[in-house]
Design a protein around this motif. Structure first.
Motif, PDB file in Angstrom:
ATOM      1  N   LEU A  83       0.786  -1.201  -0.049  1.00 34.11           N
ATOM      2  CA  LEU A  83       0.095  -0.012   0.117  1.00 34.11           C
ATOM      3  C   LEU A  83       0.961   1.152  -0.013  1.00 34.11           C
ATOM      4  CD1 LEU A  83      -2.801   1.486   0.425  1.00 34.11           C
ATOM      5  CD2 LEU A  83      -2.524   1.260   2.794  1.00 34.11           C
ATOM      6  N   PHE A  84       0.619   2.086  -0.911  1.00 29.51           N
ATOM      7  CA  PHE A  84       1.459   3.257  -1.020  1.00 29.51           C
ATOM      8  C   PHE A  84       0.359   4.566  -0.730  1.00 29.51           C
ATOM      9  CE2 PHE A  84       3.436   0.186  -3.845  1.00 29.51           C
ATOM     10  CZ  PHE A  84       4.912   0.534  -3.582  1.00 29.51           C
ATOM     11  N   ARG A  85       1.046   5.646  -0.135  1.00 36.62           N
ATOM     12  CA  ARG A  85       0.242   6.954  -0.169  1.00 36.62           C
ATOM     13  C   ARG A  85       1.285   7.838  -0.625  1.00 36.62           C
ATOM     14  NH1 ARG A  85      -0.187   8.462   4.891  1.00 36.62           N
ATOM     15  NH2 ARG A  85      -1.922   7.317   5.520  1.00 36.62           N
ATOM     16  N   ASP A  86       0.877   8.822  -1.480  1.00 32.47           N
ATOM     17  CA  ASP A  86       1.947   9.924  -1.909  1.00 32.47           C
ATOM     18  C   ASP A  86       3.241   9.429  -2.496  1.00 32.47           C
ATOM     19  OD1 ASP A  86       0.091  11.810  -1.503  1.00 32.47           O
ATOM     20  OD2 ASP A  86       0.465  12.204   0.672  1.00 32.47           O
ATOM     21  N   GLY A  87       3.013   8.011  -3.105  1.00 29.56           N
ATOM     22  CA  GLY A  87       4.469   7.443  -3.558  1.00 29.56           C
ATOM     23  C   GLY A  87       5.232   6.727  -2.498  1.00 29.56           C
ATOM     24  N   ILE A  90       3.437   2.444   3.039  1.00 30.86           N
ATOM     25  CA  ILE A  90       3.099   2.495   4.139  1.00 30.86           C
ATOM     26  C   ILE A  90       2.497   1.274   4.808  1.00 30.86           C
ATOM     27  CG2 ILE A  90       2.521   5.022   3.995  1.00 30.86           C
ATOM     28  CD1 ILE A  90      -0.417   4.186   3.968  1.00 30.86           C
ATOM     29  N   ASP A  91       2.547   0.266   4.096  1.00 34.93           N
ATOM     30  CA  ASP A  91       2.019  -1.053   4.491  1.00 34.93           C
ATOM     31  C   ASP A  91       2.230  -2.091   3.738  1.00 34.93           C
ATOM     32  OD1 ASP A  91       1.206  -2.785   6.664  1.00 34.93           O
ATOM     33  OD2 ASP A  91      -0.771  -2.653   6.252  1.00 34.93           O
ATOM     34  N   ARG A  92       2.302  -3.429   4.031  1.00 34.52           N
ATOM     35  CA  ARG A  92       2.465  -4.537   3.182  1.00 34.52           C
ATOM     36  C   ARG A  92       1.870  -5.779   3.862  1.00 34.52           C
ATOM     37  NH1 ARG A  92       8.114  -6.362   0.823  1.00 34.52           N
ATOM     38  NH2 ARG A  92       8.193  -4.021   0.399  1.00 34.52           N
ATOM     39  N   VAL A  93       1.416  -6.759   3.163  1.00 36.45           N
ATOM     40  CA  VAL A  93       1.145  -7.899   3.735  1.00 36.45           C
ATOM     41  C   VAL A  93       1.427  -8.901   2.818  1.00 36.45           C
ATOM     42  CG1 VAL A  93      -0.968  -7.185   5.045  1.00 36.45           C
ATOM     43  CG2 VAL A  93      -1.408  -7.927   2.570  1.00 36.45           C
ATOM     44  N   THR A 147      -2.189   8.197  12.592  1.00 38.64           N
ATOM     45  CA  THR A 147      -3.220   7.178  13.078  1.00 38.64           C
ATOM     46  C   THR A 147      -3.338   6.168  12.136  1.00 38.64           C
ATOM     47  OG1 THR A 147      -4.035   9.247  14.070  1.00 38.64           O
ATOM     48  CG2 THR A 147      -5.453   7.539  13.847  1.00 38.64           C
ATOM     49  N   HIS A 148      -3.133   6.262  10.868  1.00 37.60           N
ATOM     50  CA  HIS A 148      -3.130   4.946   9.908  1.00 37.60           C
ATOM     51  C   HIS A 148      -2.491   3.965  10.325  1.00 37.60           C
ATOM     52  CE1 HIS A 148       0.826   5.702   8.408  1.00 37.60           C
ATOM     53  NE2 HIS A 148       0.393   6.895   8.277  1.00 37.60           N
ATOM     54  N   ASN A 149      -1.273   4.142  11.170  1.00 35.97           N
ATOM     55  CA  ASN A 149      -0.677   3.008  11.711  1.00 35.97           C
ATOM     56  C   ASN A 149      -1.497   2.135  12.748  1.00 35.97           C
ATOM     57  OD1 ASN A 149       1.939   1.479  11.682  1.00 35.97           O
ATOM     58  ND2 ASN A 149       2.352   2.516  13.703  1.00 35.97           N
ATOM     59  N   VAL A 150      -2.504   2.662  13.393  1.00 35.60           N
ATOM     60  CA  VAL A 150      -3.244   1.806  14.377  1.00 35.60           C
ATOM     61  C   VAL A 150      -3.766   0.852  13.615  1.00 35.60           C
ATOM     62  CG1 VAL A 150      -5.125   1.701  15.885  1.00 35.60           C
ATOM     63  CG2 VAL A 150      -3.797   3.508  15.765  1.00 35.60           C
ATOM     64  N   GLU A 151      -3.787  -0.439  14.258  1.00 31.93           N
ATOM     65  CA  GLU A 151      -4.388  -1.760  13.872  1.00 31.93           C
ATOM     66  C   GLU A 151      -5.925  -1.790  14.374  1.00 31.93           C
ATOM     67  OE1 GLU A 151      -3.146  -6.581  13.981  1.00 31.93           O
ATOM     68  OE2 GLU A 151      -1.896  -5.289  14.835  1.00 31.93           O
ATOM     69  N   VAL A 152      -6.380  -1.246  13.548  1.00 33.53           N
ATOM     70  CA  VAL A 152      -8.142  -0.791  14.010  1.00 33.53           C
ATOM     71  C   VAL A 152      -8.654  -2.085  14.606  1.00 33.53           C
ATOM     72  CG1 VAL A 152     -10.303   0.341  13.197  1.00 33.53           C
ATOM     73  CG2 VAL A 152      -7.887   1.357  12.645  1.00 33.53           C
ATOM     74  N   GLN A 153      -8.590  -3.085  13.787  1.00 28.50           N
ATOM     75  CA  GLN A 153      -9.603  -4.500  14.192  1.00 28.50           C
ATOM     76  C   GLN A 153      -9.074  -4.871  15.515  1.00 28.50           C
ATOM     77  OE1 GLN A 153      -7.368  -3.920  11.613  1.00 28.50           O
ATOM     78  NE2 GLN A 153      -6.449  -5.949  10.739  1.00 28.50           N
ATOM     79  N   ARG A 154      -7.879  -4.508  16.082  1.00 29.80           N
ATOM     80  CA  ARG A 154      -7.598  -5.178  17.213  1.00 29.80           C
ATOM     81  C   ARG A 154      -7.592  -4.214  18.511  1.00 29.80           C
ATOM     82  NH1 ARG A 154      -2.616  -6.733  18.074  1.00 29.80           N
ATOM     83  NH2 ARG A 154      -3.250  -8.381  19.792  1.00 29.80           N
ATOM     84  N   THR A 155      -8.125  -2.865  18.156  1.00 26.63           N
ATOM     85  CA  THR A 155      -8.310  -2.062  19.388  1.00 26.63           C
ATOM     86  C   THR A 155      -9.367  -2.444  20.146  1.00 26.63           C
ATOM     87  OG1 THR A 155      -9.991  -0.474  17.979  1.00 26.63           O
ATOM     88  CG2 THR A 155      -7.601  -0.097  17.984  1.00 26.63           C
ATOM     89  N   GLU A 156      -9.358  -2.107  21.393  1.00 33.53           N
ATOM     90  CA  GLU A 156     -10.394  -2.561  22.347  1.00 33.53           C
ATOM     91  C   GLU A 156     -10.703  -1.202  23.519  1.00 33.53           C
ATOM     92  OE1 GLU A 156     -11.207  -6.424  25.212  1.00 33.53           O
ATOM     93  OE2 GLU A 156      -8.722  -5.352  25.031  1.00 33.53           O
ATOM     94  N   LEU A 157     -11.710  -1.336  23.922  1.00 27.17           N
ATOM     95  CA  LEU A 157     -12.401  -0.192  24.775  1.00 27.17           C
ATOM     96  C   LEU A 157     -12.980  -0.744  25.651  1.00 27.17           C
ATOM     97  CD1 LEU A 157     -12.551   2.950  25.273  1.00 27.17           C
ATOM     98  CD2 LEU A 157     -14.308   2.958  23.760  1.00 27.17           C
ATOM     99  N   LEU A 158     -12.974  -0.833  27.020  1.00 33.09           N
ATOM    100  CA  LEU A 158     -13.538  -1.328  28.175  1.00 33.09           C
ATOM    101  C   LEU A 158     -14.329  -0.223  28.548  1.00 33.09           C
ATOM    102  CD1 LEU A 158     -10.822  -3.112  30.137  1.00 33.09           C
ATOM    103  CD2 LEU A 158     -12.227  -4.024  28.235  1.00 33.09           C
TER     104      LEU A 158
END
Length: 326
Positions: A83-87, A90-93, A147-158
């Motif tokens: 995944l690229f942003r502005d060239g 920023i991420d790879r899988v 903030t795009h670096n947050v692993e959103v699917q694993r966030t948790e709020l109690l």
């Protein structure tokens, strides 16, 4: 229906595309690769749903035909998705596991949402629908919103009040919060509130190690819920902390927010002790108390400002031992 995925035929074409499209998602594959063929329909479906001309572009790169590109981006296994942003990458899988690809899908969805609104406004503006990238306060010089670096699917709020607010994911949405005091349904709310008391415990895992410089919190107070006042931060916990555990654990940093610290965008910028937040794999934010002794607290957005560092294996958090200077 025409395919939303473009085939890259030269390094020059790819370089040009990285300059012309805000976001590029690249599938590095080989014709002889069975897993590549298996995951191809999934990639095509994602492209059909999220592709936008000159904004979010999906491409396939045959590593045997485009060895120069594959070498430049250190592609060692197929398939690999970048995944690229502005060239900039920023991420790879890596691999044909749909679960791993979901990480990239989440990132693309956020990028697409960022690009959905008007782009002519400043850093403290944006559409209330969440379309454009928005920050409630100016960014410190030399640092960016990660903030795009947050692993959103694993966030948790109690201690989340499910009946009165949205899910934890709304905290990291790129758009400007609505600032509303109520929603027709909880699923329509773009903020969160505490439930039985004023405390909240937010677990924020990172996709890559990060250096954190500033924490920005947006909170629109209402008659029912106030802004946070006392916050404790804990770095590199492999999981969320329980409330009792947090009370017994020394915080990496403790912050008391004064009423005058909030700006006209209902946002506070909290400078972090940078030496203590150099290699961060996760952050736990403990809202200990609310302003004026209120019984409920509200959060609309959370922004992380700093630098993204080295990659780590997705879904795996490692506690990092390093000295903390006072």
């Amino acid at each position: 229906m025409a395919s939303k995925v473009s085939q890259i035929t030269s390094a020059a074409q790819f370089d040009s595309l990285l300059k012309s499209s805000k976001v590029v998602v690249a599938d590095f594959f080989a014709t002889w690769c069975g897993p590549c063929k298996m995951i191809a329909p999934v990639f095509e479906k994602i492209a059909t749903q999220l592709g936008r001309k000159d904004a979010v572009t999906f491409v396939k790169i045959d590593t045997d035909q485009q060895k120069e590109i594959a070498s430049k981006y250190s592609i060692r296994a197929m398939p690999t998705f970048l995944l690229f942003r502005d060239g900039n990458e920023i991420d790879r899988v890596q691999g044909a596991d749909p679960r791993k690809l979901e990480t990239l899908v989440t990132m693309v969805a956020l990028e697409a949402e960022m690009l959905g609104g008007s782009s002519g406004e400043g850093s403290s503006s944006g559409s209330s629908s969440g379309g454009s990238l928005w920050n409630g306060a100016a960014l410190p010089r030399g640092y960016t919103d990660i903030t795009h670096n947050v692993e959103v699917q694993r966030t948790e709020l109690l201690n989340l009040d499910d009946a009165a607010a949205g899910s934890v994911r709304v905290l990291f949405a790129p758009g400007k919060p609505s600032g509303k005091s109520e929603a027709l349904t909880a699923s329509a709310a773009d903020w969160v509130e505490s439930d039985t008391d004023e405390q909240l415990m937010l677990f924020v895992p990172m996709q890559s190690l990060a250096k954190l410089h500033t924490l920005q919190i947006t909170s629109h107070p209402t008659e029912d819920a106030a802004r946070p006042q006392l916050i404790k931060l804990y770095s590199n916990s492999p999981h969320n902390l329980g409330f009792d555990e947090a009370e017994d654990t020394q915080a990496t940093q403790e912050i008391t927010i004064k009423p005058e610290d909030w700006n006209d965008q209902a946002t506070v910028s909290i400078p972090l002790k940078f030496v203590k937040f150099q290699k961060i794999s996760s952050l736990v934010m403990f809202v200990v108390s609310a302003e004026d002794g209120a019984e409920k607290v509200r959060l609309d957005r959370v922004r992380l400002i700093g630098e993204v560092g080295d990659k780590r294996e997705m879904g795996k958090l490692e506690k990092i031992d390093h000295e903390h200077s006072e």
